[in-house]
Enzyme design. Structure first.
Site, PDB file in Angstrom:
ATOM      1  N   HIS A 390      21.620  32.042  94.926  1.00 53.65           N
ATOM      2  CA  HIS A 390      21.442  31.732  93.507  1.00 53.65           C
ATOM      3  C   HIS A 390      22.314  30.539  93.130  1.00 53.65           C
ATOM      4  CE1 HIS A 390      20.350  32.710  89.360  1.00 53.65           C
ATOM      5  NE2 HIS A 390      21.580  32.333  89.056  1.00 53.65           N
ATOM      6  N   ALA A 391      21.707  29.513  92.531  1.00 56.65           N
ATOM      7  CA  ALA A 391      22.432  28.283  92.202  1.00 56.65           C
ATOM      8  C   ALA A 391      23.572  28.567  91.236  1.00 56.65           C
ATOM      9  CB  ALA A 391      21.469  27.264  91.589  1.00 56.65           C
ATOM     10  N   HIS A 420      21.099  20.644  85.840  1.00 54.93           N
ATOM     11  CA  HIS A 420      21.669  21.771  85.085  1.00 54.93           C
ATOM     12  C   HIS A 420      23.040  22.154  85.641  1.00 54.93           C
ATOM     13  CE1 HIS A 420      21.658  25.659  82.916  1.00 54.93           C
ATOM     14  NE2 HIS A 420      22.246  26.108  84.005  1.00 54.93           N
ATOM     15  N   GLU A 421      23.131  22.331  86.950  1.00 51.94           N
ATOM     16  CA  GLU A 421      24.408  22.725  87.562  1.00 51.94           C
ATOM     17  C   GLU A 421      25.448  21.606  87.436  1.00 51.94           C
ATOM     18  OE1 GLU A 421      24.937  25.736  88.321  1.00 51.94           O
ATOM     19  OE2 GLU A 421      22.852  26.356  88.126  1.00 51.94           O
ATOM     20  N   HIS A 424      27.183  21.857  84.164  1.00 48.85           N
ATOM     21  CA  HIS A 424      28.328  22.773  84.167  1.00 48.85           C
ATOM     22  C   HIS A 424      29.578  22.061  84.687  1.00 48.85           C
ATOM     23  CE1 HIS A 424      26.326  26.471  83.080  1.00 48.85           C
ATOM     24  NE2 HIS A 424      25.455  26.385  84.067  1.00 48.85           N
ATOM     25  N   GLU A 448      25.475  26.660  79.312  1.00 48.18           N
ATOM     26  CA  GLU A 448      24.121  26.602  79.877  1.00 48.18           C
ATOM     27  C   GLU A 448      23.315  25.452  79.287  1.00 48.18           C
ATOM     28  OE1 GLU A 448      23.421  28.322  82.413  1.00 48.18           O
ATOM     29  OE2 GLU A 448      25.209  29.567  82.304  1.00 48.18           O
ATOM     30  N   HIS A 556      21.050  38.600  87.799  1.00 48.98           N
ATOM     31  CA  HIS A 556      22.057  38.679  86.742  1.00 48.98           C
ATOM     32  C   HIS A 556      22.357  40.121  86.329  1.00 48.98           C
ATOM     33  CE1 HIS A 556      20.523  34.606  86.665  1.00 48.98           C
ATOM     34  NE2 HIS A 556      21.587  34.229  86.001  1.00 48.98           N
ATOM     35  N   TYR A 566      21.464  32.360  77.945  1.00 49.50           N
ATOM     36  CA  TYR A 566      20.344  31.482  78.285  1.00 49.50           C
ATOM     37  C   TYR A 566      19.385  31.349  77.102  1.00 49.50           C
ATOM     38  CZ  TYR A 566      22.195  32.155  82.974  1.00 49.50           C
ATOM     39  OH  TYR A 566      23.029  32.200  84.062  1.00 49.50           O
TER      40      TYR A 566
END
Length: 686
Positions: A390-391, A420-421, A424, A448, A556, A566
């Protein structure tokens, strides 16, 4: 007042005295009046005497037997205490993060043991520090920043548990994550080939297969080999999480999670947002259901019913982008899926992340440190190890070490995930100067949203052309068809953005009900499907029972990760996008929001950076106001972004006479599989 009554009884001068036999004394024998002490009066006299002696002897008594007066700490002493606490916290956090990284990137018993040990040590440190921290009268501090540090630090989380309970909770979560990561299923075509993992094999099959029997097989088998195996463990997890929440003065764990948003009416705000978003979702749902019915037939997809969950191209029906190929509004127009071009141009996972970094740098934001490229895992290792694919983005609490772990596949979806990552990580880098307690998003949804707000620019046809992944229109005819291409683009976006919203909402609605005790273990699975029908308008492909545990087939849920962040993210990212587009001058002359690309706009980047640098040092409405000028979550920007598509969907659904909404599912959810079996027998006989 009993002692007064006792006194009156003790002194009796009116009645003639009597002898032991109860008779009166003779006159010559009558004694002189005396004080006679009853039992109650005797105790009164003794107590008074003891009190006098006690007062007289206080000076000579040992003072170590008296409770000392608590020290009143000054605000200056609090500053010194907290600075020292911050330094120590970063050390423990770093050790804990390294142990977690080692386990998630290489699942072994040794790494698990090290992770548990470091987690327990960090928890003990936090608990010991918390016991000192609460001695300070922080609610009366004058310095608002110091007051906020103490306020946020006063919520201890799971570290409030006893050492044994903390270790047990950590072990439970690790066991559930391990079961999830190691889960494999057998091939539909070859029952002897039983080595299909979620990433990448199962995910790829869900993307390309159009055999509804194969899709049903995959759907059932994944749940049988993942969620079903952890139901008993999950019950204990709920108990321990609620125990920790109560030790933090919250009613239950759901309330503790919602506390992150520092808003009393947070639950009502989320409900109001869903009301704002539901009309758009229902139009999309009706259009997609029609095309699934055309693809698979009325026996598989009912005209007015919920959509069977296994047909939507995703294991959890949370995004529907993988089925866009047979339902694009204008299939003859140029596709905005640039995956073929990425492969043709020799893209690799590393190149995808380098491209993402270049976007951030173009905004005058930070480049990645060299250690990021040395230590990150950007594609699945080929050495056979088990790992959590999971990323995820990682901050190692030392203001230097940041990483990403992602089993990247070369396609447009993972290109967006890379942005997206990296969002973060950019957040980590921007607030690295803050004290550890402020090294967080303004709320969980902010973290997020940051990566996604960049992806909103990256995924536009304008940007894809700018980086050479999409061809420029070559004729006037192509330019005339721009509106149709725009509808295709927005539709593809909606299959991922709009379809996701009810799923993100119900994930934590289910958990809030579980933590509150409204949903008991006897109703875990059936309550999940009631919510899925109510909000997503989907149904399972087969009847279900409480022997199944379908919700736990989602990472999750078993990994102890709150999900409402999210939902929040998918709303506020459009608010952020609009604010940044205005700063970049992209919305002048009524230019549409969906065409905005903030690439290379330092004004937009500086504005975004000023918000990111705050971390959690200010309440989230203050941070939101920096970029948007607003202090509330609002779905208006999202509706504005998708307005051309919503108008088109409404007209198309009216043209085809499509039913908007959905009727009740005909699928059953009962307590046991045996009950389902008996029901089927009865139904056949009738």
């Amino acid at each position: 007042m009993p002692h007064l009554k006792a006194t009156r009884r003790a002194i009796n001068l009116r009645r003639p005295p009597r002898n032991k036999a109860g008779r009166r004394f003779a006159a010559s024998q009558t004694p002189r009046p005396t004080l006679r002490m009853t039992g109650a009066f005797r105790y009164l006299v003794i107590a008074l005497a003891f009190g006098l002696v006690r007062c007289a002897s206080l000076e000579t008594e040992k003072f170590d037997q008296i409770e000392p007066i608590p020290k009143v700490y000054s605000e200056e002493e609090a500053v010194t205490f907290y600075d020292n606490l911050d330094k120590q916290t970063k050390v423990y956090c770093n050790r804990n993060s390294l142990a977690r990284w080692n386990y998630d990137s290489n699942i072994t018993d040794f790494n698990l043991q090290r992770k548990l040990e470091e987690g327990a040590a960090f928890a003990k440190f936090k608990k010991d520090s918390w016991q000192e921290l609460i001695k300070y009268p922080w609610k009366y501090f004058n310095d608002p920043e110091l007051k906020r540090k103490f306020k946020l630090s006063s919520v201890l989380g799971t570290a409030a548990l006893s050492e044994d309970d903390f270790k047990r909770l950590d072990t439970i979560i690790s066991e559930m994550k391990s079961a999830y990561s190691k889960a494999k299923i057998c091939s539909f075509q070859d029952s002897t080939k039983c080595d299909l993992s979620l990433e990448p094999e199962i995910t790829e099959l869900l993307k390309v297969s159009r055999n509804h029997e194969e899709l049903r097989h995959i759907w059932i088998e994944w749940r049988r080999n993942s969620g079903e195996k952890v139901k008993e463990t999950y019950k204990e997890y709920v108990t321990l999480k609620n125990k920790a929440a109560k030790l933090n003065d919250y009613a239950d764990n759901g309330a503790l999670w919602r506390g992150n948003y520092e808003t009393e009416d947070f639950r009502d705000q989320i409900s109001a947002l869903w009301v704002q978003l539901k009309p758009l979702y229902q139009q999309l749902h009706a259009y997609v259901r029609r095309h699934l019915r055309l693809k698979y037939g009325d026996r598989v997809v009912k005209a007015k019913g919920p959509i069977p969950a296994h047909l939507l191209g995703n294991m959890w029906a949370q995004t529907w982008g993988n089925i866009a190929d047979f339902m694009l509004p204008y299939p003859e127009r140029q596709s905005t899926d640039v995956t073929p071009n990425m492969i043709k141009q020799g893209y690799t996972p590393l190149k995808m992340f380098k491209l993402s970094e270049e976007f951030f740098v173009s905004l005058n934001l930070s480049a990645m440190p060299e250690s990021f490229w040395e230590k990150s895992i950007l594609e699945k290792p080929t050495d056979g190890r088990d790992m959590v694919c999971h990323a995820s983005a990682w901050d190692f609490c030392d203001s230097m070490d940041v990483r990403i772990k992602q089993c990247t596949v070369v396609n447009q979806k993972d290109l967006n995930t890379a942005h997206h990552e990296m969002g973060h990580v950019q957040y980590f880098l921007q607030y690295k100067h803050q004290p550890h307690i402020f090294q967080r998003g303004a709320n969980s949804g902010f973290h997020e949203a940051v990566g996604d707000v960049l992806a909103l620019s990256v995924s536009t046809p304008k940007h894809l052309r700018a980086i050479g992944l999409l061809e420029e229109p070559t004729s006037e005819a192509d330019k005339d068809a721009e509106r149709e291409a725009t509808i295709n683009y927005l539709f593809s976006m909606a299959l991922n953005k709009i379809a996701f919203l009810p799923f993100a909402y119900q994930m934590d609605l289910w958990r809030w009900d579980v933590f509150e005790g409204k949903t008991t273990p006897e109703n875990y699975n059936c309550h999940w499907w009631r919510l899925a029908e109510q909000f997503q308008g989907i149904e399972p492909p087969v009847d279900r029972s409480e022997e199944d545990f379908d919700v736990a087939s989602k990472y999750h849920i078993i990994a102890d990760v709150p999900y409402i962040r999210y939902f929040v993210s998918f709303v506020i990212q459009f608010q952020f996008h609009k604010g940044l587009c205005q700063a970049a001058g992209q919305l002048e002359n009524n230019a549409p929001l969906h065409e905005c690309d903030i690439y290379k706009s330092t004004k937009a980047g500086n504005l975004l950076g000023s918000m990111l640098q705050l971390g959690q040092s200010k309440p989230w409405p203050d941070a939101m106001e920096v970029v948007t000028g607003q202090r509330n979550m609002d779905a208006s920007a999202l509706r504005e972004y998708f307005a051309p598509l919503e108008d088109w969907l409404r007209a198309e659904n009216e043209r085809s006479g499509e039913f908007i909404g959905w009727e009740k599912s005909d699928k059953y959810c009962l307590q046991t599989r045996e009950e389902l079996r008996r029901l089927k027998v009865t139904t056949k006989q009738s």
